[in-house]
Design a protein around this motif. Sequence first.
Motif, PDB file in Angstrom:
ATOM      1  N   VAL A  31      27.628 -28.936 -11.947  1.00 41.59           N
ATOM      2  CA  VAL A  31      27.546 -27.807 -11.026  1.00 41.59           C
ATOM      3  C   VAL A  31      28.900 -27.547 -10.360  1.00 41.59           C
ATOM      4  CG1 VAL A  31      26.499 -27.008  -8.868  1.00 41.59           C
ATOM      5  CG2 VAL A  31      25.088 -28.032 -10.628  1.00 41.59           C
ATOM      6  N   ALA A  32      29.604 -28.582  -9.978  1.00 45.24           N
ATOM      7  CA  ALA A  32      30.870 -28.420  -9.258  1.00 45.24           C
ATOM      8  C   ALA A  32      31.925 -27.691 -10.093  1.00 45.24           C
ATOM      9  CB  ALA A  32      31.397 -29.785  -8.826  1.00 45.24           C
ATOM     10  N   VAL A  33      31.859 -27.785 -11.402  1.00 45.74           N
ATOM     11  CA  VAL A  33      32.868 -27.134 -12.253  1.00 45.74           C
ATOM     12  C   VAL A  33      32.361 -25.854 -12.910  1.00 45.74           C
ATOM     13  CG1 VAL A  33      34.107 -29.279 -12.705  1.00 45.74           C
ATOM     14  CG2 VAL A  33      32.255 -28.591 -14.227  1.00 45.74           C
ATOM     15  N   ASP A  34      31.155 -25.421 -12.582  1.00 46.44           N
ATOM     16  CA  ASP A  34      30.594 -24.196 -13.144  1.00 46.44           C
ATOM     17  C   ASP A  34      31.278 -22.993 -12.500  1.00 46.44           C
ATOM     18  OD1 ASP A  34      29.113 -22.091 -14.101  1.00 46.44           O
ATOM     19  OD2 ASP A  34      27.179 -22.883 -13.470  1.00 46.44           O
ATOM     20  N   ALA A  40      29.554 -24.050  -2.331  1.00 47.18           N
ATOM     21  CA  ALA A  40      30.250 -25.335  -2.369  1.00 47.18           C
ATOM     22  C   ALA A  40      29.252 -26.416  -2.769  1.00 47.18           C
ATOM     23  CB  ALA A  40      30.853 -25.639  -1.007  1.00 47.18           C
ATOM     24  N   TRP A  41      29.648 -27.284  -3.675  1.00 48.45           N
ATOM     25  CA  TRP A  41      28.763 -28.339  -4.163  1.00 48.45           C
ATOM     26  C   TRP A  41      29.291 -29.676  -3.685  1.00 48.45           C
ATOM     27  CZ3 TRP A  41      24.045 -28.538  -5.703  1.00 48.45           C
ATOM     28  CH2 TRP A  41      23.545 -29.677  -6.344  1.00 48.45           C
ATOM     29  N   ALA A  45      24.638 -32.090  -1.008  1.00 48.99           N
ATOM     30  CA  ALA A  45      23.832 -31.003  -1.581  1.00 48.99           C
ATOM     31  C   ALA A  45      22.953 -31.547  -2.704  1.00 48.99           C
ATOM     32  CB  ALA A  45      24.735 -29.890  -2.096  1.00 48.99           C
ATOM     33  N   ALA A  46      23.500 -32.454  -3.503  1.00 48.54           N
ATOM     34  CA  ALA A  46      22.710 -33.072  -4.566  1.00 48.54           C
ATOM     35  C   ALA A  46      21.562 -33.885  -3.979  1.00 48.54           C
ATOM     36  CB  ALA A  46      23.593 -33.955  -5.446  1.00 48.54           C
ATOM     37  N   GLY A  47      21.837 -34.614  -2.901  1.00 46.92           N
ATOM     38  CA  GLY A  47      20.794 -35.392  -2.242  1.00 46.92           C
ATOM     39  C   GLY A  47      19.696 -34.520  -1.679  1.00 46.92           C
ATOM     40  N   ILE A  48      20.072 -33.409  -1.075  1.00 44.01           N
ATOM     41  CA  ILE A  48      19.078 -32.471  -0.537  1.00 44.01           C
ATOM     42  C   ILE A  48      18.231 -31.895  -1.665  1.00 44.01           C
ATOM     43  CG2 ILE A  48      18.826 -30.204   0.565  1.00 44.01           C
ATOM     44  CD1 ILE A  48      21.290 -30.999   2.295  1.00 44.01           C
ATOM     45  N   LEU A  49      18.878 -31.495  -2.757  1.00 43.95           N
ATOM     46  CA  LEU A  49      18.150 -30.960  -3.904  1.00 43.95           C
ATOM     47  C   LEU A  49      17.151 -31.973  -4.436  1.00 43.95           C
ATOM     48  CD1 LEU A  49      19.510 -28.917  -6.816  1.00 43.95           C
ATOM     49  CD2 LEU A  49      18.281 -31.003  -7.314  1.00 43.95           C
ATOM     50  N   MET A  95      16.837 -21.857 -13.152  1.00 43.06           N
ATOM     51  CA  MET A  95      17.929 -22.717 -12.679  1.00 43.06           C
ATOM     52  C   MET A  95      19.228 -22.415 -13.415  1.00 43.06           C
ATOM     53  SD  MET A  95      16.121 -26.410 -12.117  1.00 43.06           S
ATOM     54  CE  MET A  95      17.680 -27.226 -11.796  1.00 43.06           C
ATOM     55  N   SER A  96      19.134 -21.979 -14.655  1.00 40.50           N
ATOM     56  CA  SER A  96      20.350 -21.687 -15.417  1.00 40.50           C
ATOM     57  C   SER A  96      21.086 -20.465 -14.864  1.00 40.50           C
ATOM     58  CB  SER A  96      20.028 -21.488 -16.894  1.00 40.50           C
ATOM     59  OG  SER A  96      19.321 -20.289 -17.097  1.00 40.50           O
ATOM     60  N   PHE A  97      20.379 -19.619 -14.105  1.00 39.23           N
ATOM     61  CA  PHE A  97      21.011 -18.444 -13.507  1.00 39.23           C
ATOM     62  C   PHE A  97      21.375 -18.665 -12.037  1.00 39.23           C
ATOM     63  CE2 PHE A  97      18.533 -16.509 -16.986  1.00 39.23           C
ATOM     64  CZ  PHE A  97      19.575 -15.865 -17.646  1.00 39.23           C
ATOM     65  N   SER A  98      21.175 -19.848 -11.517  1.00 36.61           N
ATOM     66  CA  SER A  98      21.441 -20.126 -10.103  1.00 36.61           C
ATOM     67  C   SER A  98      22.930 -20.036  -9.811  1.00 36.61           C
ATOM     68  CB  SER A  98      20.947 -21.522  -9.721  1.00 36.61           C
ATOM     69  OG  SER A  98      19.560 -21.603  -9.847  1.00 36.61           O
ATOM     70  N   THR A  99      23.244 -19.409  -8.679  1.00 35.03           N
ATOM     71  CA  THR A  99      24.635 -19.303  -8.250  1.00 35.03           C
ATOM     72  C   THR A  99      24.855 -19.918  -6.872  1.00 35.03           C
ATOM     73  OG1 THR A  99      24.245 -17.088  -7.352  1.00 35.03           O
ATOM     74  CG2 THR A  99      25.067 -17.234  -9.626  1.00 35.03           C
ATOM     75  N   SER A 100      23.807 -20.472  -6.278  1.00 35.76           N
ATOM     76  CA  SER A 100      23.942 -21.083  -4.956  1.00 35.76           C
ATOM     77  C   SER A 100      23.121 -22.368  -4.881  1.00 35.76           C
ATOM     78  CB  SER A 100      23.476 -20.113  -3.858  1.00 35.76           C
ATOM     79  OG  SER A 100      22.072 -19.946  -3.914  1.00 35.76           O
TER      80      SER A 100
END
Length: 150
Positions: A31-34, A40-41, A45-49, A95-100
Amino acid sequence: AIPFGLIFMYFTSFTLTHISCQVITCSLPKVAVDPHFESAWSVSAAGILLGYASVAAAFGYVSHGFIIDSAGNRYGPLFGLMFSMWGCGLSALLMSFSTSVLQLTIGAAFLRFCYAAGMPSLLKAIQLTIPFEHHGLAIGVVGFASRTGA
């Protein structure tokens, strides 16, 4: 005789559900390099997800178990398996179209909520269609399917 056809069908359906669930695990490091991801990743944020996805799965197990039992022996397992496979596929697509971070978190939570319908419906289907003396084999094969998807 052991109903290998039914056991294979249950194995396949749970493998498909699990493969779509791995979208969460496999996408987090990227996600960070997408370039299309605008938020901001971070590790938090991963933990919250993952936290929201886990809570959604917990609610899913309880609610789907109740719905599957309420729908009866004929339609309960069918509803659960269809909801699980359809919902997981749709969630992976969204999820593949997620931008946030919010969109990704909502997609992951919905995916895990749908995923949770798979196990109760498969256990109910095994109970209804597999002879009692082969329940252990069928449940073991379905458990193996969860690792195949991983």
